[in-house]
Design a protein around this motif. Structure first.
Motif, mmCIF file in Angstrom:
data_model
loop_
_atom_site.group_PDB
_atom_site.id
_atom_site.type_symbol
_atom_site.label_atom_id
_atom_site.label_comp_id
_atom_site.label_asym_id
_atom_site.label_seq_id
_atom_site.Cartn_x
_atom_site.Cartn_y
_atom_site.Cartn_z
ATOM 1 N N SER A 96 1.215 -1.281 -0.579
ATOM 2 C CA SER A 96 0.149 -0.211 -0.308
ATOM 3 C C SER A 96 0.785 1.468 0.113
ATOM 4 O O SER A 96 1.746 1.175 0.885
ATOM 5 C CB SER A 96 -1.136 -0.040 1.245
ATOM 6 N N HIS A 98 -0.033 5.401 0.859
ATOM 7 C CA HIS A 98 -0.455 6.487 1.855
ATOM 8 C C HIS A 98 -2.714 6.085 1.163
ATOM 9 O O HIS A 98 -3.011 6.661 1.109
ATOM 10 C CB HIS A 98 -0.728 7.757 0.965
ATOM 11 N N CYS A 99 -2.327 4.159 1.670
ATOM 12 C CA CYS A 99 -3.704 3.939 1.231
ATOM 13 C C CYS A 99 -4.421 3.983 2.772
ATOM 14 O O CYS A 99 -5.129 4.499 3.151
ATOM 15 C CB CYS A 99 -4.123 3.327 1.384
ATOM 16 N N GLU A 101 -3.485 5.339 5.562
ATOM 17 C CA GLU A 101 -3.814 5.979 6.156
ATOM 18 C C GLU A 101 -5.001 7.167 5.827
ATOM 19 O O GLU A 101 -5.398 7.851 6.648
ATOM 20 C CB GLU A 101 -2.655 7.787 5.837
ATOM 21 N N MET A 124 4.195 -0.939 3.705
ATOM 22 C CA MET A 124 3.107 -0.054 4.318
ATOM 23 C C MET A 124 3.870 1.042 3.941
ATOM 24 O O MET A 124 5.058 1.524 5.296
ATOM 25 C CB MET A 124 2.719 -0.284 5.037
ATOM 26 N N GLU A 126 3.546 4.420 4.454
ATOM 27 C CA GLU A 126 2.363 5.504 5.173
ATOM 28 C C GLU A 126 2.635 6.351 6.083
ATOM 29 O O GLU A 126 4.644 5.830 6.368
ATOM 30 C CB GLU A 126 1.592 4.424 5.715
ATOM 31 N N VAL A 146 -4.089 6.948 11.279
ATOM 32 C CA VAL A 146 -2.753 6.570 10.970
ATOM 33 C C VAL A 146 -2.250 6.006 12.896
ATOM 34 O O VAL A 146 -1.049 6.209 12.371
ATOM 35 C CB VAL A 146 -1.446 6.454 10.339
ATOM 36 N N LEU A 149 -1.112 2.879 13.245
ATOM 37 C CA LEU A 149 -0.182 1.129 12.407
ATOM 38 C C LEU A 149 1.222 0.623 13.393
ATOM 39 O O LEU A 149 0.240 -0.620 12.951
ATOM 40 C CB LEU A 149 0.513 2.216 11.018
ATOM 41 N N ASN A 174 2.851 15.115 6.033
ATOM 42 C CA ASN A 174 2.993 14.180 5.443
ATOM 43 C C ASN A 174 4.106 13.246 5.221
ATOM 44 O O ASN A 174 4.147 13.155 4.247
ATOM 45 C CB ASN A 174 1.656 14.560 4.761
ATOM 46 N N SER A 176 6.126 10.088 5.587
ATOM 47 C CA SER A 176 6.380 9.136 4.642
ATOM 48 C C SER A 176 6.988 8.064 5.553
ATOM 49 O O SER A 176 8.453 8.471 5.998
ATOM 50 C CB SER A 176 6.028 8.412 3.760
#
Length: 188
Positions: A96, A98-99, A101, A124, A126, A146, A149, A174, A176
């Protein structure tokens, strides 16, 4: 985009050293650009699939990319949907970007589903609360996205082989991170 997908290339390359062809699923494929890039880079060496909650986004991607998505299996479904028996352990790599989140209250269902679909690895990319800068932590606290996670992955008992912030920033809000879960059984 290329900076983000380079992390997926690393994992795909590692798996292709073990066998000539692998199956890869992107959860939350959205506009399908990551799948197009993987197909361009690896051709028939990867069998690609993508899931996205929005059938409209998948249709727009098919229209936009046309033949570049030929052979890519695209299905409209939520990351939190239960995993069908024929999907269990189907993909060598599930990722994934940025899904998760965007799934504030069902992260465990999404992570569990990714893990159940994977034969070997889950990647991931994220935002991760524990690695966030103070400004991002404030944003994550107020948006309720998130924050769970890493605790969720630990709670589910999955083996994290890598968890760290990336040097890529789309914004101060944001940052990552990458979290890689290994599903390969360890020999004692």
């Amino acid at each position: 985009r290329n900076f983000y997908v380079a992390y997926i290339y690393e994992e795909v390359g590692r798996l292709l050293q073990q066998r000539p062809q692998i199956d890869v699923l992107e959860v939350g494929c959205g506009n399908c650009i990551n799948l197009v890039l993987l197909k361009k880079r690896y051709g028939d060496r990867v069998r690609l699939a993508g899931h996205d909650i929005s059938p409209r986004r998948i249709e727009v991607a098919k229209t936009h990319f046309g033949a570049e998505l030929d052979g890519v299996e695209l299905v409209a479904k939520s990351a939190t949907d239960p995993v069908a028996l024929d999907e269990m352990d189907r993909f060598d790599l599930v990722f994934s970007m940025h899904c998760l989140e965007q799934i504030p209250f069902a992260v465990a269902d999404a992570v569990r589903g990714m893990y159940q679909r994977a034969r070997q690895r889950v990647v991931m990319i994220e935002p991760v609360f524990e690695f966030a800068r103070p400004s991002q932590k404030l944003y994550l606290i107020h948006s309720d996205f998130v924050r769970t996670l890493l605790p969720t992955v630990h709670y589910l008992g999955y083996s994290i082989v890598r968890a760290e912030p990336l040097r890529i920033e789309s914004s101060l809000w944001n940052q990552s991170s990458i979290v890689i879960v290994d599903k390969t059984p360890r020999l004692a």
